[in-house]
Design a protein around this motif. Structure first.
Motif, PDB file in Angstrom:
ATOM      1  N   ILE A  23       0.843  -1.197   0.000  1.00  0.00           N
ATOM      2  CA  ILE A  23       0.000   0.000   0.000  1.00  0.00           C
ATOM      3  C   ILE A  23       0.877   1.246   0.000  1.00  0.00           C
ATOM      4  N   TYR A  24       1.914   1.249   0.842  1.00  0.00           N
ATOM      5  CA  TYR A  24       2.837   2.386   0.887  1.00  0.00           C
ATOM      6  C   TYR A  24       3.546   2.586  -0.451  1.00  0.00           C
ATOM      7  N   LYS A  25       3.961   1.488  -1.082  1.00  0.00           N
ATOM      8  CA  LYS A  25       4.657   1.587  -2.374  1.00  0.00           C
ATOM      9  C   LYS A  25       3.762   2.221  -3.434  1.00  0.00           C
ATOM     10  N   VAL A  26       2.517   1.772  -3.482  1.00  0.00           N
ATOM     11  CA  VAL A  26       1.581   2.318  -4.470  1.00  0.00           C
ATOM     12  C   VAL A  26       1.314   3.792  -4.175  1.00  0.00           C
ATOM     13  N   ALA A  27       1.067   4.112  -2.907  1.00  0.00           N
ATOM     14  CA  ALA A  27       0.804   5.504  -2.527  1.00  0.00           C
ATOM     15  C   ALA A  27       1.999   6.390  -2.869  1.00  0.00           C
ATOM     16  N   ASP A  28       3.199   5.902  -2.615  1.00  0.00           N
ATOM     17  CA  ASP A  28       4.400   6.672  -2.920  1.00  0.00           C
ATOM     18  C   ASP A  28       4.560   6.877  -4.426  1.00  0.00           C
ATOM     19  N   SER A  29       4.229   5.865  -5.211  1.00  0.00           N
ATOM     20  CA  SER A  29       4.363   5.988  -6.665  1.00  0.00           C
ATOM     21  C   SER A  29       3.362   6.988  -7.229  1.00  0.00           C
ATOM     22  N   MET A  30       2.260   7.209  -6.522  1.00  0.00           N
ATOM     23  CA  MET A  30       1.233   8.133  -7.001  1.00  0.00           C
ATOM     24  C   MET A  30       1.616   9.597  -6.778  1.00  0.00           C
ATOM     25  N   LYS A  31       2.546   9.836  -5.871  1.00  0.00           N
ATOM     26  CA  LYS A  31       2.934  11.214  -5.556  1.00  0.00           C
ATOM     27  C   LYS A  31       3.441  11.961  -6.786  1.00  0.00           C
ATOM     28  N   SER A  32       4.220  11.280  -7.593  1.00  0.00           N
ATOM     29  CA  SER A  32       4.830  11.953  -8.745  1.00  0.00           C
ATOM     30  C   SER A  32       4.267  11.451 -10.073  1.00  0.00           C
ATOM     31  N   ALA A  33       3.161  10.730 -10.021  1.00  0.00           N
ATOM     32  CA  ALA A  33       2.595  10.155 -11.244  1.00  0.00           C
ATOM     33  C   ALA A  33       1.978  11.239 -12.128  1.00  0.00           C
ATOM     34  N   ASP A  34       2.140  11.060 -13.432  1.00  0.00           N
ATOM     35  CA  ASP A  34       1.526  11.947 -14.423  1.00  0.00           C
ATOM     36  C   ASP A  34       0.191  11.322 -14.826  1.00  0.00           C
ATOM     37  N   PHE A  35      -0.901  11.825 -14.237  1.00  0.00           N
ATOM     38  CA  PHE A  35      -2.208  11.240 -14.471  1.00  0.00           C
ATOM     39  C   PHE A  35      -2.808  11.612 -15.820  1.00  0.00           C
ATOM     40  N   SER A  36      -2.073  12.369 -16.622  1.00  0.00           N
ATOM     41  CA  SER A  36      -2.523  12.646 -17.980  1.00  0.00           C
ATOM     42  C   SER A  36      -1.902  11.655 -18.970  1.00  0.00           C
ATOM     43  N   ASP A  37      -0.941  10.853 -18.488  1.00  0.00           N
ATOM     44  CA  ASP A  37      -0.258   9.873 -19.327  1.00  0.00           C
ATOM     45  C   ASP A  37      -0.985   8.527 -19.254  1.00  0.00           C
ATOM     46  N   GLU A  38      -1.520   8.077 -20.388  1.00  0.00           N
ATOM     47  CA  GLU A  38      -2.321   6.853 -20.419  1.00  0.00           C
ATOM     48  C   GLU A  38      -1.551   5.640 -19.918  1.00  0.00           C
ATOM     49  N   SER A  39      -0.308   5.501 -20.316  1.00  0.00           N
ATOM     50  CA  SER A  39       0.490   4.346 -19.918  1.00  0.00           C
ATOM     51  C   SER A  39       0.693   4.309 -18.401  1.00  0.00           C
ATOM     52  N   THR A  40       0.984   5.450 -17.816  1.00  0.00           N
ATOM     53  CA  THR A  40       1.174   5.550 -16.363  1.00  0.00           C
ATOM     54  C   THR A  40      -0.102   5.170 -15.627  1.00  0.00           C
ATOM     55  N   VAL A  41      -1.209   5.723 -16.073  1.00  0.00           N
ATOM     56  CA  VAL A  41      -2.496   5.461 -15.420  1.00  0.00           C
ATOM     57  C   VAL A  41      -2.888   3.994 -15.589  1.00  0.00           C
ATOM     58  N   ARG A  42      -2.700   3.451 -16.778  1.00  0.00           N
ATOM     59  CA  ARG A  42      -3.051   2.048 -17.030  1.00  0.00           C
ATOM     60  C   ARG A  42      -2.234   1.120 -16.127  1.00  0.00           C
ATOM     61  N   ASN A  43      -0.947   1.404 -15.990  1.00  0.00           N
ATOM     62  CA  ASN A  43      -0.093   0.590 -15.117  1.00  0.00           C
ATOM     63  C   ASN A  43      -0.552   0.679 -13.667  1.00  0.00           C
TER      64      ASN A  43
END
Length: 85
Positions: A21-41
């Motif tokens: 849960i912490y890993k996923v939450a941490d990865s979301m901090k800098s995620a580009d939510f406009s990038d389809e590949s990032t969001v899909r992953n």
């Protein structure tokens, strides 16, 4: 009386590992939510982590909604969104 860690309760009820849960939450901090590949992953990772398989159609709808900024941010709206998709 020992106070129980909230993540212990989450793990008992959902079988989700707190470190994941912490890993996923941490990865979301800098995620580009406009990038389809990032969001899909991220959607695939969350689905796998929660052990809740998504159909390709549902995955596509979630990705499209997130990347176009149409994803609800509060839990009540999010629940409605997921039920209607």
């Amino acid at each position: 009386m020992k106070k129980e860690n909230p993540f212990d309760k989450i793990q008992q009820k959902t079988n989700l590992n707190p470190s994941e849960i912490y890993k996923v939450a941490d990865s979301m901090k800098s995620a580009d939510f406009s990038d389809e590949s990032t969001v899909r992953n991220l959607v695939k990772r969350l689905s796998k982590l929660a052990n809740k398989p998504l159909s390709k159609e549902m995955e596509d709808k979630i990705v499209q909604s997130v990347t176009s900024n149409n994803m609800p941010l509060d839990m009540q709206s999010l629940n409605k969104f997921l039920k209607n998709k």
